[in-house]
Write a protein that holds these residues in place. Structure first.
Motif, PDB file in Angstrom:
ATOM      1  N   ILE A 191       0.834  -1.202   0.000  1.00 21.75           N
ATOM      2  CA  ILE A 191       0.000   0.000   0.000  1.00 21.75           C
ATOM      3  C   ILE A 191       0.868   1.250   0.000  1.00 21.75           C
ATOM      4  O   ILE A 191       0.646   2.176  -0.790  1.00 21.75           O
ATOM      5  N   PHE A 192       1.861   1.299   0.866  1.00 27.61           N
ATOM      6  CA  PHE A 192       2.718   2.479   0.924  1.00 27.61           C
ATOM      7  C   PHE A 192       3.537   2.633  -0.357  1.00 27.61           C
ATOM      8  O   PHE A 192       3.704   3.735  -0.864  1.00 27.61           O
ATOM      9  N   VAL A 193       4.040   1.527  -0.888  1.00 28.79           N
ATOM     10  CA  VAL A 193       4.828   1.590  -2.121  1.00 28.79           C
ATOM     11  C   VAL A 193       3.977   2.114  -3.273  1.00 28.79           C
ATOM     12  O   VAL A 193       4.381   3.015  -4.009  1.00 28.79           O
ATOM     13  N   LEU A 194       2.789   1.558  -3.433  1.00 24.66           N
ATOM     14  CA  LEU A 194       1.947   1.957  -4.559  1.00 24.66           C
ATOM     15  C   LEU A 194       1.371   3.353  -4.385  1.00 24.66           C
ATOM     16  O   LEU A 194       1.081   4.028  -5.379  1.00 24.66           O
ATOM     17  N   THR A 195       1.210   3.815  -3.148  1.00 27.18           N
ATOM     18  CA  THR A 195       0.705   5.163  -2.934  1.00 27.18           C
ATOM     19  C   THR A 195       1.726   6.202  -3.359  1.00 27.18           C
ATOM     20  O   THR A 195       1.404   7.133  -4.093  1.00 27.18           O
ATOM     21  N   PHE A 196       2.953   6.046  -2.931  1.00 25.68           N
ATOM     22  CA  PHE A 196       3.953   7.088  -3.162  1.00 25.68           C
ATOM     23  C   PHE A 196       4.752   6.884  -4.445  1.00 25.68           C
ATOM     24  O   PHE A 196       5.562   7.721  -4.800  1.00 25.68           O
ATOM     25  N   ARG A 197       4.508   5.795  -5.133  1.00 29.28           N
ATOM     26  CA  ARG A 197       5.211   5.533  -6.381  1.00 29.28           C
ATOM     27  C   ARG A 197       4.909   6.603  -7.423  1.00 29.28           C
ATOM     28  O   ARG A 197       5.804   7.074  -8.129  1.00 29.28           O
ATOM     29  N   LYS A 198       3.665   6.995  -7.533  1.00 33.63           N
ATOM     30  CA  LYS A 198       3.288   8.004  -8.525  1.00 33.63           C
ATOM     31  C   LYS A 198       3.983   9.326  -8.240  1.00 33.63           C
ATOM     32  O   LYS A 198       4.443  10.018  -9.154  1.00 33.63           O
ATOM     33  N   TYR A 199       4.078   9.686  -6.977  1.00 32.31           N
ATOM     34  CA  TYR A 199       4.725  10.942  -6.601  1.00 32.31           C
ATOM     35  C   TYR A 199       6.238  10.885  -6.839  1.00 32.31           C
ATOM     36  O   TYR A 199       6.834  11.809  -7.389  1.00 32.31           O
ATOM     37  N   ILE A 200       6.848   9.781  -6.442  1.00 30.28           N
ATOM     38  CA  ILE A 200       8.301   9.655  -6.553  1.00 30.28           C
ATOM     39  C   ILE A 200       8.752   9.669  -8.006  1.00 30.28           C
ATOM     40  O   ILE A 200       9.739  10.308  -8.356  1.00 30.28           O
ATOM     41  N   PHE A 201       8.020   8.974  -8.857  1.00 29.62           N
ATOM     42  CA  PHE A 201       8.426   8.858 -10.253  1.00 29.62           C
ATOM     43  C   PHE A 201       7.708   9.838 -11.174  1.00 29.62           C
ATOM     44  O   PHE A 201       7.715   9.655 -12.389  1.00 29.62           O
ATOM     45  N   TYR A 202       7.100  10.877 -10.634  1.00 26.76           N
ATOM     46  CA  TYR A 202       6.321  11.787 -11.474  1.00 26.76           C
ATOM     47  C   TYR A 202       7.177  12.456 -12.548  1.00 26.76           C
ATOM     48  O   TYR A 202       6.735  12.594 -13.689  1.00 26.76           O
ATOM     49  N   ASP A 203       8.378  12.845 -12.215  1.00 30.15           N
ATOM     50  CA  ASP A 203       9.237  13.507 -13.205  1.00 30.15           C
ATOM     51  C   ASP A 203       9.634  12.572 -14.344  1.00 30.15           C
ATOM     52  O   ASP A 203       9.952  13.032 -15.444  1.00 30.15           O
ATOM     53  N   ASN A 204       9.620  11.273 -14.088  1.00 34.46           N
ATOM     54  CA  ASN A 204       9.987  10.293 -15.117  1.00 34.46           C
ATOM     55  C   ASN A 204       8.781   9.484 -15.600  1.00 34.46           C
ATOM     56  O   ASN A 204       8.928   8.366 -16.060  1.00 34.46           O
ATOM     57  N   ILE A 219      10.803  -9.436   0.779  1.00 36.12           N
ATOM     58  CA  ILE A 219       9.507  -8.912   0.346  1.00 36.12           C
ATOM     59  C   ILE A 219       9.571  -7.402   0.172  1.00 36.12           C
ATOM     60  O   ILE A 219       9.062  -6.856  -0.811  1.00 36.12           O
ATOM     61  N   VAL A 220      10.197  -6.717   1.115  1.00 30.56           N
ATOM     62  CA  VAL A 220      10.344  -5.265   0.989  1.00 30.56           C
ATOM     63  C   VAL A 220      11.195  -4.924  -0.224  1.00 30.56           C
ATOM     64  O   VAL A 220      10.877  -4.001  -0.983  1.00 30.56           O
ATOM     65  N   LEU A 221      12.254  -5.682  -0.453  1.00 31.75           N
ATOM     66  CA  LEU A 221      13.089  -5.470  -1.635  1.00 31.75           C
ATOM     67  C   LEU A 221      12.285  -5.683  -2.917  1.00 31.75           C
ATOM     68  O   LEU A 221      12.376  -4.887  -3.862  1.00 31.75           O
ATOM     69  N   ALA A 222      11.470  -6.729  -2.935  1.00 31.70           N
ATOM     70  CA  ALA A 222      10.629  -6.990  -4.111  1.00 31.70           C
ATOM     71  C   ALA A 222       9.621  -5.864  -4.310  1.00 31.70           C
ATOM     72  O   ALA A 222       9.350  -5.447  -5.425  1.00 31.70           O
ATOM     73  N   ALA A 223       9.062  -5.353  -3.211  1.00 34.71           N
ATOM     74  CA  ALA A 223       8.123  -4.242  -3.320  1.00 34.71           C
ATOM     75  C   ALA A 223       8.805  -2.991  -3.869  1.00 34.71           C
ATOM     76  O   ALA A 223       8.218  -2.260  -4.671  1.00 34.71           O
ATOM     77  N   LEU A 224      10.045  -2.764  -3.454  1.00 34.45           N
ATOM     78  CA  LEU A 224      10.773  -1.621  -3.997  1.00 34.45           C
ATOM     79  C   LEU A 224      11.078  -1.811  -5.478  1.00 34.45           C
ATOM     80  O   LEU A 224      11.090  -0.846  -6.240  1.00 34.45           O
ATOM     81  N   MET A 225      11.298  -3.058  -5.892  1.00 35.10           N
ATOM     82  CA  MET A 225      11.494  -3.326  -7.310  1.00 35.10           C
ATOM     83  C   MET A 225      10.208  -3.104  -8.099  1.00 35.10           C
ATOM     84  O   MET A 225      10.241  -2.685  -9.249  1.00 35.10           O
TER      85      MET A 225
END
Length: 172
Positions: free
Chosen positions: A79-92, A162-168
């Motif tokens: 949930i946290f990964v997918l929530t902030f993914r859009k914000y983190i990668f917005y420039d790309n 699992i956390v590493l996979a989520a970051l991937m």
């Protein structure tokens, strides 16, 4: 979860989260000492070829409760990964096809992302608390599973992976 976070209407997002919490609860509920889902699969698919569903041993019950405890942590990480993914990668966002949505707006709607985060966390924790209470009342080995989860080196390595996979997943 990835498909759920692609839903733009918050009402549909809430409905999907409630359905997800209901399914997670159903997978963890027991009747007559056996998981309900196992009983349904056994009744529909394998009962014709075999005898009754065997009773679960104490070790099997502990492992099921371990997975029950672990799935909440896994869901929270996603949930946290997918929530902030859009914000983190917005420039790309043009490099990541999943994140690209043609629009005239500039920036990320953080209010919408935080609403989705809140809805997801609340429904996940409500389903987990309800299921934990039912498992506690039924006498399932929740304490032993939680102890295994917090003290086992294998559990630590597993959750690190699992956390590493989520970051991937974030980088996809």
């Amino acid at each position: 979860r990835m498909i759920m976070f692609a839903v733009t209407d918050n009402m549909y997002f809430l409905i999907l989260n409630l359905a997800d919490a209901g399914l997670q609860t159903m997978f963890n509920l027991y009747y007559n000492g056996r998981p309900i889902v196992d009983q349904l699969v056994w009744k529909c698919c394998w009962k014709r070829c075999g005898a009754d569903l065997p009773a679960a041993s104490e070790r099997t019950r502990e492992i099921r409760m371990l997975w029950f405890q672990a799935q909440t942590l896994i869901e929270l990480v996603l949930i946290f990964v997918l929530t902030f993914r859009k914000y983190i990668f917005y420039d790309n966002r043009y490099a990541f096809s999943v994140l690209y949505h043609p629009s005239c707006e500039s920036g990320v709607d953080m209010g919408d992302l935080l609403k989705k985060l809140g809805i997801s966390v609340v429904t996940l924790l409500a389903g987990d608390l309800g299921t934990s209470y039912i498992a506690y009342v039924k006498g399932q080995p929740l304490a032993a599973a939680f102890r295994m989860l917090t003290t086992s080196k294998i559990a630590f390595v597993s959750f690190s992976n699992i956390v590493l996979a989520a970051l991937m997943i974030m980088a996809m």
